[in-house]
Design a protein around this motif. Structure first.
Motif, PDB file in Angstrom:
ATOM      1  N   ALA A  77      -6.260  -7.568  17.061  1.00 37.47           N
ATOM      2  CA  ALA A  77      -4.878  -7.615  16.600  1.00 37.47           C
ATOM      3  C   ALA A  77      -4.295  -6.231  16.801  1.00 37.47           C
ATOM      4  N   ARG A  78      -3.138  -6.165  17.385  1.00 38.01           N
ATOM      5  CA  ARG A  78      -2.462  -4.876  17.567  1.00 38.01           C
ATOM      6  C   ARG A  78      -1.385  -4.778  16.502  1.00 38.01           C
ATOM      7  N   LEU A  79      -1.642  -3.932  15.522  1.00 35.83           N
ATOM      8  CA  LEU A  79      -0.742  -3.797  14.383  1.00 35.83           C
ATOM      9  C   LEU A  79      -0.177  -2.398  14.341  1.00 35.83           C
ATOM     10  N   GLY A  80       1.044  -2.287  13.908  1.00 33.20           N
ATOM     11  CA  GLY A  80       1.680  -0.987  13.789  1.00 33.20           C
ATOM     12  C   GLY A  80       1.010  -0.132  12.727  1.00 33.20           C
ATOM     13  N   ALA A  81       1.049   1.170  12.918  1.00 33.93           N
ATOM     14  CA  ALA A  81       0.421   2.098  11.973  1.00 33.93           C
ATOM     15  C   ALA A  81       1.046   1.991  10.585  1.00 33.93           C
ATOM     16  N   ASP A  82       2.301   1.577  10.501  1.00 37.28           N
ATOM     17  CA  ASP A  82       2.975   1.472   9.207  1.00 37.28           C
ATOM     18  C   ASP A  82       2.962   0.054   8.646  1.00 37.28           C
ATOM     19  N   ASP A  83       2.309  -0.883   9.309  1.00 39.94           N
ATOM     20  CA  ASP A  83       2.252  -2.285   8.871  1.00 39.94           C
ATOM     21  C   ASP A  83       1.061  -2.481   7.928  1.00 39.94           C
ATOM     22  N   LYS A  84       1.176  -1.917   6.739  1.00 42.31           N
ATOM     23  CA  LYS A  84       0.058  -1.905   5.789  1.00 42.31           C
ATOM     24  C   LYS A  84      -0.333  -3.315   5.336  1.00 42.31           C
ATOM     25  N   LEU A  85       0.636  -4.196   5.134  1.00 35.10           N
ATOM     26  CA  LEU A  85       0.320  -5.548   4.678  1.00 35.10           C
ATOM     27  C   LEU A  85      -0.540  -6.284   5.704  1.00 35.10           C
ATOM     28  N   ASN A  86      -0.128  -6.305   6.959  1.00 32.95           N
ATOM     29  CA  ASN A  86      -0.906  -7.009   7.968  1.00 32.95           C
ATOM     30  C   ASN A  86      -2.223  -6.307   8.283  1.00 32.95           C
ATOM     31  N   GLN A  87      -2.290  -4.996   8.113  1.00 35.33           N
ATOM     32  CA  GLN A  87      -3.569  -4.302   8.252  1.00 35.33           C
ATOM     33  C   GLN A  87      -4.538  -4.768   7.176  1.00 35.33           C
ATOM     34  N   ARG A  88      -4.036  -4.903   5.958  1.00 37.18           N
ATOM     35  CA  ARG A  88      -4.877  -5.359   4.851  1.00 37.18           C
ATOM     36  C   ARG A  88      -5.309  -6.812   5.067  1.00 37.18           C
ATOM     37  N   ILE A  89      -4.388  -7.654   5.524  1.00 37.19           N
ATOM     38  CA  ILE A  89      -4.711  -9.063   5.811  1.00 37.19           C
ATOM     39  C   ILE A  89      -5.783  -9.133   6.892  1.00 37.19           C
ATOM     40  N   ALA A  90      -5.611  -8.371   7.976  1.00 40.33           N
ATOM     41  CA  ALA A  90      -6.588  -8.376   9.071  1.00 40.33           C
ATOM     42  C   ALA A  90      -7.958  -7.921   8.575  1.00 40.33           C
ATOM     43  N   SER A  91      -7.985  -6.877   7.779  1.00 32.96           N
ATOM     44  CA  SER A  91      -9.243  -6.355   7.260  1.00 32.96           C
ATOM     45  C   SER A  91      -9.927  -7.378   6.363  1.00 32.96           C
ATOM     46  N   ARG A  92      -9.174  -7.999   5.478  1.00 34.80           N
ATOM     47  CA  ARG A  92      -9.759  -8.997   4.575  1.00 34.80           C
ATOM     48  C   ARG A  92     -10.219 -10.240   5.329  1.00 34.80           C
ATOM     49  N   ALA A  93      -9.642 -10.499   6.517  1.00 34.95           N
ATOM     50  CA  ALA A  93     -10.058 -11.644   7.333  1.00 34.95           C
ATOM     51  C   ALA A  93     -11.259 -11.294   8.212  1.00 34.95           C
ATOM     52  N   GLY A  94     -11.709 -10.038   8.167  1.00 37.02           N
ATOM     53  CA  GLY A  94     -12.924  -9.666   8.889  1.00 37.02           C
ATOM     54  C   GLY A  94     -12.718  -8.830  10.135  1.00 37.02           C
ATOM     55  N   LEU A  95     -11.488  -8.491  10.464  1.00 36.84           N
ATOM     56  CA  LEU A  95     -11.257  -7.627  11.620  1.00 36.84           C
ATOM     57  C   LEU A  95     -11.499  -6.182  11.216  1.00 36.84           C
ATOM     58  N   ARG A  96     -12.135  -5.415  12.097  1.00 35.58           N
ATOM     59  CA  ARG A  96     -12.386  -3.994  11.847  1.00 35.58           C
ATOM     60  C   ARG A  96     -11.292  -3.169  12.478  1.00 35.58           C
ATOM     61  N   ARG A  97     -10.996  -2.069  11.852  1.00 37.28           N
ATOM     62  CA  ARG A  97     -10.017  -1.148  12.407  1.00 37.28           C
ATOM     63  C   ARG A  97     -10.691  -0.287  13.461  1.00 37.28           C
ATOM     64  N   GLU A  98     -10.067  -0.191  14.627  1.00 38.77           N
ATOM     65  CA  GLU A  98     -10.584   0.640  15.711  1.00 38.77           C
ATOM     66  C   GLU A  98      -9.474   1.554  16.185  1.00 38.77           C
ATOM     67  N   GLY A  99      -9.800   2.808  16.391  1.00 36.54           N
ATOM     68  CA  GLY A  99      -8.840   3.733  16.954  1.00 36.54           C
ATOM     69  C   GLY A  99      -9.045   3.798  18.456  1.00 36.54           C
ATOM     70  N   VAL A 100      -7.960   3.854  19.180  1.00 37.93           N
ATOM     71  CA  VAL A 100      -8.043   3.939  20.628  1.00 37.93           C
ATOM     72  C   VAL A 100      -7.256   5.163  21.066  1.00 37.93           C
ATOM     73  N   VAL A 101      -7.912   6.054  21.776  1.00 36.90           N
ATOM     74  CA  VAL A 101      -7.240   7.192  22.378  1.00 36.90           C
ATOM     75  C   VAL A 101      -7.421   7.044  23.873  1.00 36.90           C
ATOM     76  N   ARG A 102      -6.330   6.972  24.581  1.00 37.19           N
ATOM     77  CA  ARG A 102      -6.391   6.778  26.013  1.00 37.19           C
ATOM     78  C   ARG A 102      -6.382   8.127  26.717  1.00 37.19           C
ATOM     79  N   GLY A 103      -7.192   8.255  27.748  1.00 38.76           N
ATOM     80  CA  GLY A 103      -7.223   9.495  28.519  1.00 38.76           C
ATOM     81  C   GLY A 103      -5.888   9.770  29.166  1.00 38.76           C
ATOM     82  N   GLY A 104      -5.556  11.029  29.285  1.00 37.54           N
ATOM     83  CA  GLY A 104      -4.309  11.406  29.944  1.00 37.54           C
ATOM     84  C   GLY A 104      -3.079  11.117  29.107  1.00 37.54           C
TER      85      GLY A 104
END
Length: 158
Positions: A77-104
């Motif tokens: 799930a691609r959620l906005g950094a400020d979308d705290k409600l959907n981040q919490r919903i995703a986490s409680r549903a079993g999705l893990r938070r992953e940070g992605v830093v792209r080269g360049g």
């Protein structure tokens, strides 16, 4: 616990212009939200005014549907950094938070990496920047290619 299911939208009840693989999230015979899953497993959802517990059940059902019915092996799930409600919903549903830093990605990505390494090594960011500078190479002849960092040397030095 409320029964939540994922149902394909029909031509009659679909929102205007639904994406391919668009679904209704149904609870108690009522549509409580909408969802989509693209070909690479990116989940999106939106709920009407329902309690968070029911939203978690809906996202959990969507994940199970993606794995079971659609045969996907990975979802995200691609959620906005400020979308705290959907981040919490995703986490409680079993999705893990992953940070992605792209080269360049520019100077901002470099600073994020410096901060992460400094925190992991329990030193100040200025110390990390100084070591990185020792292993940085400019462009070839000053104009060709991109500046680089000797990552192996840097890791050994750290």
């Amino acid at each position: 616990m409320s029964e939540v299911s994922i149902e394909p939208w029909t031509a009659v009840d679909a929102p205007a212009g639904p994406p391919e693989r668009a679904y209704a999230i149904v609870s108690g015979g009522q549509v409580v939200g909408s969802a989509s899953v693209d070909d690479v497993g990116v989940l999106q959802w939106e709920f009407a005014d329902i309690d968070e517990r029911l939203a978690v059940l809906g996202v959990d059902a969507l994940i199970e549907f993606a794995f079971g019915e659609l045969g996907l092996h990975r979802v995200q799930a691609r959620l906005g950094a400020d979308d705290k409600l959907n981040q919490r919903i995703a986490s409680r549903a079993g999705l893990r938070r992953e940070g992605v830093v792209r080269g360049g990605a520019g100077h901002g990505a470099d600073e994020i990496q410096v901060a992460r390494v400094a925190r992991a090594r329990n030193v100040g960011p200025d110390q990390i920047r100084a070591v990185v500078q020792q292993y940085r190479s400019d462009r070839t002849l000053g104009i060709f290619g991109e500046p680089t960092v000797n990552v192996v040397g840097l890791n050994l030095a750290l």
